[in-house]
Design a protein around this motif. Structure first.
Motif, PDB file in Angstrom:
ATOM      1  N   LEU A   1       2.902  14.728   9.453  1.00  0.00           N
ATOM      2  CA  LEU A   1       3.450  14.377  10.770  1.00  0.00           C
ATOM      3  C   LEU A   1       4.946  14.083  10.685  1.00  0.00           C
ATOM      4  O   LEU A   1       5.700  14.440  11.586  1.00  0.00           O
TER       5      LEU A   1
ATOM      6  N   LEU B   1       7.678   7.082   9.868  1.00  0.00           N
ATOM      7  CA  LEU B   1       7.247   7.744  11.099  1.00  0.00           C
ATOM      8  C   LEU B   1       7.658   6.923  12.322  1.00  0.00           C
ATOM      9  O   LEU B   1       8.147   7.465  13.315  1.00  0.00           O
TER      10      LEU B   1
ATOM     11  N   VAL C   1       4.267   5.126   7.144  1.00  0.00           N
ATOM     12  CA  VAL C   1       4.093   4.541   8.479  1.00  0.00           C
ATOM     13  C   VAL C   1       5.447   4.098   9.013  1.00  0.00           C
ATOM     14  O   VAL C   1       5.830   4.397  10.140  1.00  0.00           O
TER      15      VAL C   1
ATOM     16  N   ALA D   1     -11.241  10.871   4.623  1.00  0.00           N
ATOM     17  CA  ALA D   1     -10.856   9.470   4.423  1.00  0.00           C
ATOM     18  C   ALA D   1     -12.112   8.647   4.148  1.00  0.00           C
ATOM     19  O   ALA D   1     -12.143   7.792   3.259  1.00  0.00           O
TER      20      ALA D   1
ATOM     21  N   THR E   1       0.851  -1.190   0.000  1.00  0.00           N
ATOM     22  CA  THR E   1       0.000   0.000   0.000  1.00  0.00           C
ATOM     23  C   THR E   1       0.888   1.243   0.000  1.00  0.00           C
ATOM     24  O   THR E   1       2.031   1.194   0.471  1.00  0.00           O
ATOM     25  N   PRO E   2       0.355   2.332  -0.530  1.00  0.00           N
ATOM     26  CA  PRO E   2       1.167   3.548  -0.558  1.00  0.00           C
ATOM     27  C   PRO E   2       1.453   4.100   0.826  1.00  0.00           C
ATOM     28  O   PRO E   2       2.297   4.978   0.983  1.00  0.00           O
ATOM     29  N   THR E   3       0.772   3.647   1.856  1.00  0.00           N
ATOM     30  CA  THR E   3       0.990   4.188   3.199  1.00  0.00           C
ATOM     31  C   THR E   3       2.065   3.429   3.954  1.00  0.00           C
ATOM     32  O   THR E   3       2.475   3.854   5.026  1.00  0.00           O
TER      33      THR E   3
ATOM     34  N   LEU F   1      -5.189   9.896   4.558  1.00  0.00           N
ATOM     35  CA  LEU F   1      -4.531   9.633   5.847  1.00  0.00           C
ATOM     36  C   LEU F   1      -3.021   9.495   5.661  1.00  0.00           C
ATOM     37  O   LEU F   1      -2.245   9.775   6.570  1.00  0.00           O
ATOM     38  N   GLY F   2      -2.600   9.082   4.473  1.00  0.00           N
ATOM     39  CA  GLY F   2      -1.174   9.091   4.155  1.00  0.00           C
ATOM     40  C   GLY F   2      -0.628  10.505   4.227  1.00  0.00           C
ATOM     41  O   GLY F   2       0.457  10.749   4.755  1.00  0.00           O
TER      42      GLY F   2
ATOM     43  N   LEU G   1      -1.765  12.919   6.067  1.00  0.00           N
ATOM     44  CA  LEU G   1      -1.636  13.286   7.486  1.00  0.00           C
ATOM     45  C   LEU G   1      -0.314  12.735   8.042  1.00  0.00           C
ATOM     46  O   LEU G   1       0.415  13.423   8.751  1.00  0.00           O
ATOM     47  N   LEU G   2      -0.009  11.497   7.677  1.00  0.00           N
ATOM     48  CA  LEU G   2       1.257  10.901   8.111  1.00  0.00           C
ATOM     49  C   LEU G   2       2.442  11.689   7.533  1.00  0.00           C
ATOM     50  O   LEU G   2       3.430  11.932   8.213  1.00  0.00           O
TER      51      LEU G   2
ATOM     52  N   ILE H   1      -7.767  16.619  12.631  1.00  0.00           N
ATOM     53  CA  ILE H   1      -7.874  15.161  12.561  1.00  0.00           C
ATOM     54  C   ILE H   1      -9.280  14.748  12.122  1.00  0.00           C
ATOM     55  O   ILE H   1      -9.455  13.844  11.298  1.00  0.00           O
TER      56      ILE H   1
ATOM     57  N   LEU I   1      -3.808   8.211  -0.453  1.00  0.00           N
ATOM     58  CA  LEU I   1      -4.802   8.267   0.605  1.00  0.00           C
ATOM     59  C   LEU I   1      -4.634   9.552   1.404  1.00  0.00           C
ATOM     60  O   LEU I   1      -3.516  10.001   1.635  1.00  0.00           O
TER      61      LEU I   1
END
Lengths: 338, 350
Positions: A295, A38, A35, A199, A29-31, A288-289, A291-292, A192, A286
């Motif tokens: 971060l 991080l 992940v 999302a 997955t692209p995330t 959420l990606g 957001l990561l 968030i 994504l």
């Protein structure tokens, strides 16, 4: 990463996707990249500094990325359609000056001033969308022009003056509430929540699926019955509204209307999107990606500062990370295909 | 092509949709983990006395300007001497307030005892500095004041009015007996540093803004090429200009270029403020007649010392500390104290 057994070519793709174990699917997955980055960064910094893993410090990181993170959310929508928005920071700055000035001078009640600020952002976003959709100009050029226009409008309207003495409604998102022993700002929560909402919208609704389809191939999307012109207009306008919310977050965070704000935020938001594993060619990625991704930048800035490393090295590392993220994405896709 | 593409596209769209759901779930889970970690981790960092070495943070306007590089050097020197742990940060561009706010927050989180800052925005930075002071951090402004000045514990800066006065007096003495036509190449409207130097020069020269000898006034943003353009325009307006006041040395060198291309460099007196190495070199080679040198290194050195004193002896700081200014020229006039370019080059920056 995992170079093991590619699925037999004869298998239909949908079935093949169900076969490998969960961790292997996750790696593709692209995330996965963000992940991992991080986690590695956080582990490293927690060994380097006692303060890093404190609740207060992590809340601080989120508070520091809420403005660029929110901009990057709008940017993600546009990049998912294979577009790009260079004007997001400038549009945000204009929106923040509009709401700050209208409210501080008492021209409009504070809440109406906020709505007006978000409104002008939506308007400029829609203008971007109209030029891309109907005049068929490349997003890069349109938003480059809009960057200059919004920047100039900001300085003309503000008369180069910082706006102070804002009513409480504009800065309330910068206030904090205690959660356990940690103070969390309302703005962090809003950011968030926004990400979770989008999302859901992108992942679970027809509209979201249309966005991905448009990014994969506008022609195919059109032929499958998606009204692509209207969709593209909507995406740019929604992005504008999100920039307006970022404008409110910006005002709340600094407590002033600052005409000089946001000058590097366009590139910073693209950085967050790319670090988050979204492809600049559209159709893959994504929120959420993102957001990561935001971060990661925030964690490096904060962690290196806690270690006492100068800010110029933070830029150096961000640059390396961006290139590494895109390389990771390319290689993992090539592996998937072969 | 369209007819054959359609089913493939449907399959693809369905795949994307399903994969997306799964990815969303994975991602939401990791975000939730992060949040959980956040709230579980407890106590925030506290600034102040923890028995370790004194910690000082320096936040400059940018990382790239030689003035701030010198300032950082002064802070490092002083930090080594006093066994202080120094960390540095800067805005991303001249005027980047949010970057400085972030740096202040991170330094407070790192538990610094004192923060020294050259504010990018004298007003917008104030709330962040107030928060730092509320947590017991000593906050010092270097080079430029905040607005209001009381937002910091003290200011370490050049007396810019005096810097202007010195070159005003100097120009007056050099022009003795000659009729002066003055061009003033200023900074930007409403910026305190520019106004102070401008007014200082006029006071030193003993004239007012309305004096007929001031034949041209232009804003240059302190930029070399804008300085050149401004000077060219001034010469169009008044070709007989023979005194040029400049806000800093880059502008002075821009003005010099404009004068030279008109063949007017030899008989025009350029005075300036700053004391960067390029500027002092220009004094040595005669392009600039005199410059008022300021000392960023001293600002940072004294700042670090002040934090150490405050932590160890709880000394109180108040108001403004002058970090000194010297007139640098190789063509001194009688009755005015001045240092030569060798002195200036020893202490220059850039």
């Amino acid at each position: 990463m995992s170079t093991t057994t590619a699925p037999a070519p004869s298998k239909p793709p949908s079935q093949a996707a169900q076969d490998p174990p969960a961790w292997k699917r996750f790696v593709h997955t692209p995330t996965a990249g963000p992940v991992l980055a991080l986690l590695v960064a956080s582990t490293f910094f927690s060994f380097q500094s006692d303060q890093f893993l404190s609740g207060g410090n992590l809340a601080l990181v989120i508070q520091q990325i809420m403005v660029v993170g929110t901009l990057a959310l709008g940017q993600t929508l546009i990049i998912l359609t294979a577009g790009i928005d260079l004007s997001c920071g400038a549009i945000m700055a204009f929106g923040s000056i509009v709401m700050a000035k209208l409210a501080a001078e008492g021209v409009l009640p504070p809440l109406v001033a906020i709505a007006a600020g978000i409104g002008v952002c939506a308007l400029l976003g829609a203008a971007n969308g109209a030029l891309v959709t109907f005049v068929k100009l490349p997003p890069f050029i349109v938003t480059l022009g809009m960057l200059n226009i919004a920047f100039a409008l900001t300085h003309i309207y503000s008369d180069e003056q910082t706006v102070t003495q804002l009513p409480g409604e504009l800065t309330v998102l910068g206030d904090t509430f205690p959660m356990g022993s940690t103070d969390i700002s309302y703005g962090s929560v809003l950011t968030i929540v926004l990400f979770l909402v989008f999302a859901y919208v992108l992942g679970q609704t027809a509209w979201g699926k249309h966005v991905y389809a448009l990014g994969n191939s506008p022609e195919v999307a059109r032929l499958t019955g998606i009204r692509t012109a209207r969709l593209r207009m909507t995406i740019f306008t929604v992005a504008g509204v999100i920039y307006g919310i970022a404008a409110l977050l910006l005002v709340a965070r600094t407590g002033v209307g600052d005409p000089k704000a946001g000058q590097t935020d366009n590139l910073d938001s693209i950085t967050a999107v790319v670090l988050g594993g979204t492809s600049l060619f559209g159709g893959r990625g994504l929120v959420l990606g993102t957001l990561l991704g935001a971060l990661i930048v925030g964690v490096f800035r904060n962690g290196l500062q806690l270690m006492g490393v100068g800010s110029i090295y933070q830029m150096l590392i961000t640059g390396v990370l961006v290139i590494a993220a895109v390389a990771f994405d390319q290689i993992s896709r090539r592996k998937q295909r072969s | 092509m369209p007819s054959s593409a359609m089913p493939a596209a449907r399959v693809r769209a369905r795949r994307t949709a399903r994969a997306t759901t799964r990815r969303t779930a994975a991602c939401a889970a990791s975000a939730a983990l992060l949040l959980a970690g956040l709230t579980a981790c407890g106590e925030g960092a506290q600034a102040g006395d923890d028995g370790g070495p004194v910690k000082v943070g320096l936040i400059t306007k940018t990382d790239t300007n030689p003035f701030f590089v010198k300032m950082k050097e002064g802070a490092k020197k002083s930090a080594e001497k006093h066994d202080v742990e120094l960390s540095t940060a800067a805005g991303k561009f001249d005027g980047d307030n949010e970057g400085q706010v972030t740096a202040v927050e991170n330094m407070v989180a790192a538990g610094v005892d004192g923060i020294m800052i050259t504010p990018n925005d004298s007003e917008a930075i104030v709330p962040a500095l107030e928060q730092a002071r509320d947590k017991g951090v000593l906050v010092l402004a270097l080079d430029s004041p905040t607005e209001p000045k009381t937002a910091t514990d003290a200011l370490y800066a050049t007396d810019n009015h005096k810097a202007g006065e010195l070159i005003g007096e100097y120009a007056k003495a050099r022009m003795k007996g000659k009729k002066a036509k003055i061009a003033m190449l200023d900074l930007a409207p409403g910026v305190a540093v520019g106004t102070l130097r401008h007014d200082g020069f006029l006071k030193g020269y003993g004239i007012k803004d309305s004096d007929p000898s001031v034949v041209c006034s232009q804003h240059t943003q302190g930029d070399r090429s804008k300085g050149q353009t401004a000077m060219e325009n001034c010469l169009q307006k008044a070709p007989d200009i023979n005194v040029v006041y400049t806000i800093n040395e880059p502008v002075a060198l821009g003005a010099y270029k404009a004068l030279k291309s008109k063949g007017r460099a030899e008989d025009t007196l350029i005075v300036s403020v700053d004391g960067g190495c390029t500027g002092v070199e220009a004094v040595k080679s005669g392009k600039i007649a005199a410059t008022s040198q300021q000392y960023p290194l001293v600002m940072a050195e004294q700042g670090v010392e002040a934090v150490v004193q405050h932590v160890e002896k709880d000394t109180d700081l108040k108001g403004y500390y002058d970090t000194g200014v010297n007139l640098i020229t190789d063509d001194a006039v009688q009755g005015q104290a001045a240092k030569d370019s060798t002195f200036g080059l020893d202490r220059c920056w850039g």
